[in-house]
Design a protein around this motif. Structure first.
Motif, PDB file in Angstrom:
ATOM      1  N   MET A 135       0.829  -1.204   0.000  1.00  0.00           N
ATOM      2  CA  MET A 135       0.000   0.000   0.000  1.00  0.00           C
ATOM      3  C   MET A 135       0.866   1.258   0.000  1.00  0.00           C
ATOM      4  O   MET A 135       0.545   2.251  -0.658  1.00  0.00           O
ATOM      5  N   LEU A 136       1.995   1.212   0.731  1.00  0.00           N
ATOM      6  CA  LEU A 136       2.909   2.358   0.701  1.00  0.00           C
ATOM      7  C   LEU A 136       3.574   2.483  -0.656  1.00  0.00           C
ATOM      8  O   LEU A 136       3.834   3.581  -1.149  1.00  0.00           O
ATOM      9  N   SER A 137       3.876   1.329  -1.271  1.00  0.00           N
ATOM     10  CA  SER A 137       4.662   1.346  -2.497  1.00  0.00           C
ATOM     11  C   SER A 137       3.893   1.917  -3.671  1.00  0.00           C
ATOM     12  O   SER A 137       4.488   2.493  -4.581  1.00  0.00           O
ATOM     13  N   LEU A 138       2.540   1.752  -3.664  1.00  0.00           N
ATOM     14  CA  LEU A 138       1.749   2.151  -4.827  1.00  0.00           C
ATOM     15  C   LEU A 138       2.070   3.582  -5.252  1.00  0.00           C
ATOM     16  O   LEU A 138       2.331   3.849  -6.427  1.00  0.00           O
ATOM     17  N   GLY A 139       2.080   4.519  -4.281  1.00  0.00           N
ATOM     18  CA  GLY A 139       2.412   5.886  -4.627  1.00  0.00           C
ATOM     19  C   GLY A 139       3.907   6.110  -4.739  1.00  0.00           C
ATOM     20  O   GLY A 139       4.373   6.905  -5.548  1.00  0.00           O
ATOM     21  N   TYR A 140       4.669   5.387  -3.924  1.00  0.00           N
ATOM     22  CA  TYR A 140       6.109   5.633  -3.834  1.00  0.00           C
ATOM     23  C   TYR A 140       6.828   5.320  -5.137  1.00  0.00           C
ATOM     24  O   TYR A 140       7.643   6.094  -5.610  1.00  0.00           O
ATOM     25  N   VAL A 141       6.510   4.167  -5.759  1.00  0.00           N
ATOM     26  CA  VAL A 141       7.229   3.795  -6.977  1.00  0.00           C
ATOM     27  C   VAL A 141       6.923   4.765  -8.110  1.00  0.00           C
ATOM     28  O   VAL A 141       7.771   5.024  -8.966  1.00  0.00           O
ATOM     29  N   ASP A 142       5.698   5.338  -8.112  1.00  0.00           N
ATOM     30  CA  ASP A 142       5.396   6.357  -9.124  1.00  0.00           C
ATOM     31  C   ASP A 142       6.254   7.592  -8.899  1.00  0.00           C
ATOM     32  O   ASP A 142       6.858   8.131  -9.826  1.00  0.00           O
ATOM     33  N   ARG A 143       6.326   8.036  -7.626  1.00  0.00           N
ATOM     34  CA  ARG A 143       7.052   9.260  -7.323  1.00  0.00           C
ATOM     35  C   ARG A 143       8.542   9.103  -7.623  1.00  0.00           C
ATOM     36  O   ARG A 143       9.174  10.003  -8.163  1.00  0.00           O
ATOM     37  N   GLU A 144       9.106   7.959  -7.256  1.00  0.00           N
ATOM     38  CA  GLU A 144      10.543   7.756  -7.449  1.00  0.00           C
ATOM     39  C   GLU A 144      10.847   7.197  -8.835  1.00  0.00           C
ATOM     40  O   GLU A 144      11.998   6.879  -9.129  1.00  0.00           O
ATOM     41  N   ARG A 145       9.858   7.024  -9.667  1.00  0.00           N
ATOM     42  CA  ARG A 145       9.996   6.504 -11.021  1.00  0.00           C
ATOM     43  C   ARG A 145      10.771   5.184 -11.045  1.00  0.00           C
ATOM     44  O   ARG A 145      11.729   5.016 -11.792  1.00  0.00           O
TER      45      ARG A 145
END
Lengths: 500, 167
Positions: free
Chosen positions: A99-109
């Motif tokens: 759940m944390l990763s969903l937004g994180y991987v987008d932000r960090e590309r």
């Protein structure tokens, strides 16, 4: 539901959760490979991962509700409350990480849908590790988990620090696996079996209490576990690896990987080596050194990520206190604390992930100054996580520590209990400064904290974690009962002798 | 016979770690692996010996040599062990291992665990060499066998994620 684990049907039913998770791994790999060029595929795979983890959790709950017990000797996989409870803890940790990763991987590309596949594979390894009734399966589970996490540490291929973290973790992890395997070989040499129940029986039957090969084997196993759970003096890799990895992966390592290492350690020591009092002393010292060193070094850390890394070492010490008691209360206290620790650690890393960018290595504690005025909800959640890590009354961390203390006192290890309380007092020196920074200092500028936000699924995850920690703090009875049942199920019920 | 192959194996291992050229090291390693295969035959484990020759001395060593030649590691590069501290630590660890082996060899095996002499060759005669292994691999140890395949899958996925130029 009695299951005969020597028949194909029995072992298949006993492995239902693991099989469900494996099928999801394969499905997700196909989805990721099939539609690789689509931009949205990563998000899709992430959402499917959530569904996969939840369905695996349902399979575990189903097996637990059916009251699955083995007929005769549990071969290869255990079927007890401890296995089901730890499986649920790992699945919870993985779910929150995703759940944390969903937004994180987008932000960090970070563009690799395989990221989620690897999280699932790591979780599968943990379930095999903590549910193993045989040292061979435990070793394979350990390797499966480790291989997945080595890669996750370096999944951000643009970051030099992530590459360093992955390489360091891989080399030291492989070294530790060597110790672990050598330990298994020596235990096999002394007892002629790798099954945990048979080891327990033969230790008593053959009187292996002072057998050199057995003691050397236990020592090597402890070193292997020490590396995996980051206990002092085997913690050297921890700060650099935690620092360099992407923050959700760090949360996964600090919570789920550590819980898996401890679950396997508890199973081996409490179940197989129950009749060998020699390990109590070793674990006692390990717990003391880990608590003292972890807490004292954490005092000196200014970057938030490194502070949390040392805090996770200190918490390995608290969990070792539960292990050292060697009793059913100790295993129950471990189970409860593992749940609480998963919630508060992943929560703290989630706030850290929101507060920075590019790996979050540069976020100092002072950078949180005035967060409460700009982002009151994030600051409130962080306060709950920090107070819970500290063990403040009213939070779940307090109940967990109290349970560990009662296990230590019950096992007549009062000195260990006193050291735990002392270490917790010291830990106030690094858990309180972030709270002071957020609430008592002004924000450095008007634009500060504009970028600090938690979006989407991560917002739900952080909210649920904070509420759950408060809820367990005031109303822990149900969770404590479940933990006690899980802990009591770990005892070896029947003695298996050479004649069978 | 045993001492001959043991000496060959240890000698090969020593040469392997002291040679400067990686190719020479790899070739000495082949000698060690072949000698180990011979020792397996002496232990009545012919099938393991055949696997040792085919998999380790054959396939894996060919891969080793390929990698060494592809990466062009031919030049004698600087040694990894620098300074006296490294050597002393290595020496201490080596001595520790030797002591441990010595103690373990001398510690008695619990008598109920010892198989009567000649059991292995008798079982091999009755069931065949391969049957003994396949029976335990695909019956008793079926679960670990399957978990190993998942482990290999994880390793493949991981290698692709880390190494592929464009995902």
């Amino acid at each position: 539901m009695p299951l005969d684990l020597t028949t194909p049907g029995g072992i298949t039913l006993a492995l239902t959760p693991e099989l469900v998770l494996t099928v999801w791994v394969l499905v997700l790999m196909l989805v990721a490979a099939w539609r690789h060029r689509d931009a949205g595929v990563q998000r899709e795979v992430g959402l499917l991962t959530v569904i996969g983890l939840v369905s695996t959790g349902l399979a575990v709950a189903w097996l637990w509700a059916q009251g699955a017990t083995p007929v005769g000797l549990p071969a290869m996989m255990a079927l007890d409350g401890f296995r089901f409870a730890t499986s649920l803890v790992f699945l919870l940790g993985a779910l929150l990480t995703v759940m944390l990763s969903l937004g994180y991987v987008d932000r960090e590309r970070i563009q690799a849908p395989e990221y989620y596949v690897l999280i699932l594979l790591g979780t599968l390894g943990m379930m095999f590790m903590a549910g193993a009734a045989d040292l061979v399966v435990m070793f394979l589970g350990l390797e499966l988990m480790s291989v997945a996490v080595y890669v996750l540490a370096g999944v951000n291929r643009r970051s030099v620090f992530a590459a360093e973290a992955a390489l360091k973790y891989f080399l030291l992890g492989a070294f530790a696996s060597g110790f672990f395997l050598y330990g298994i070989a020596l235990v096999y040499g002394a007892t002629g079996t790798t099954n945990l129940w048979l080891i327990h029986g033969r230790v008593l039957e053959l009187g292996l209490g002072s057998n050199v090969m057995m003691i050397a084997g236990i020592g090597l196993l402890l070193i292997g576990f020490g590396f995996k759970v980051a206990a002092v003096p085997f913690h050297m890799w921890t700060p650099d690896v935690y620092d360099g990895s992407p923050t959700p992966v760090t949360a996964f390592m600090a919570a789920a990987v550590k819980a898996a290492g401890f679950a396997a350690l508890v199973r081996v020591l409490h179940q197989a080596f129950d009749g060998l009092p020699i390990w109590h002393g070793a674990v006692w010292w390990l717990a003391v050194i880990t608590m003292v060193v972890g807490n004292v070094i954490a005092l000196a850390q200014r970057p938030l990520k490194r502070m949390l890394a040392y805090s996770s070492i200190a918490h390995a010490g608290y969990l070792l206190v539960a292990v050292a008691s060697g009793s059913a209360i100790g295993s129950a206290a471990f189970l409860f604390y593992a749940v609480v620790y998963t919630l508060m650690t992943i929560g703290a890393f989630a706030v850290l992930a929101a507060a920075g960018t590019g790996g979050e290595q540069g976020v100092l504690i002072d950078d949180l100054n005035g967060l409460a005025t700009r982002r009151p909800w994030i600051a409130a959640a962080m306060t709950v996580f920090m107070l819970s890590l500290l063990g403040f009354p009213g939070t779940a961390g307090f109940i967990g520590k109290w349970y560990i203390l009662s296990a230590a006192v019950d096992a007549d290890q009062r000195l260990l209990a006193v050291i735990l309380v002392g270490a917790s007092v010291v830990s106030a020196g690094f858990y309180l400064p972030p709270i002071m920074a957020m609430y008592m200092r002004p924000a450095p500028s008007a634009e500060a904290h504009q970028a600090t936000r938690i979006v989407g699924a991560a917002r739900w995850a952080v909210g649920v974690m904070a509420v759950a920690l408060l809820l367990f703090g005031f109303w822990p009875n149900r969770a404590l009962d479940a933990a006690r049942r899980g802990g009591e199920s770990l005892r070896p019920a029947t003695l298996y002798t050479l004649g069978r | 016979m045993f001492w001959l192959f043991a000496a060959l194996a240890v000698g090969g291992a020593l040469m392997c770690i002291t040679r400067r050229s990686p190719v020479a090291s790899a070739l000495w390693l082949v000698q060690t692996l072949f000698s180990l295969a011979a020792i397996f035959v002496l232990l009545d484990a012919q099938f393991i010996a055949a696997l040792q020759v085919m998999v380790y001395a054959g396939a894996i060593m060919v891969l080793f040599l390929f990698v060494i030649m592809l990466l062009n590691l031919g030049r004698g590069s600087a040694t990894d062990m620098r300074g006296w501290t490294g050597r002393l630590v290595a020496l201490a660890l080596g001595l520790l291992l030797v002591t441990e082996l010595w103690v373990l060899v001398r510690s008695p095996l619990a008598s109920p665990l010892q198989l009567p002499a000649g059991t292995l060759s008798r079982v091999a005669q009755e069931q065949g060499v391969v049957a003994v292994i396949s029976d335990s691999l695909f019956r008793t140890y079926l679960v670990p066998f399957e978990v190993t395949s998942v482990l290999l899958l994880a390793a493949i996925v991981g290698a692709v994620v880390l190494a592929k130029r464009r995902l």
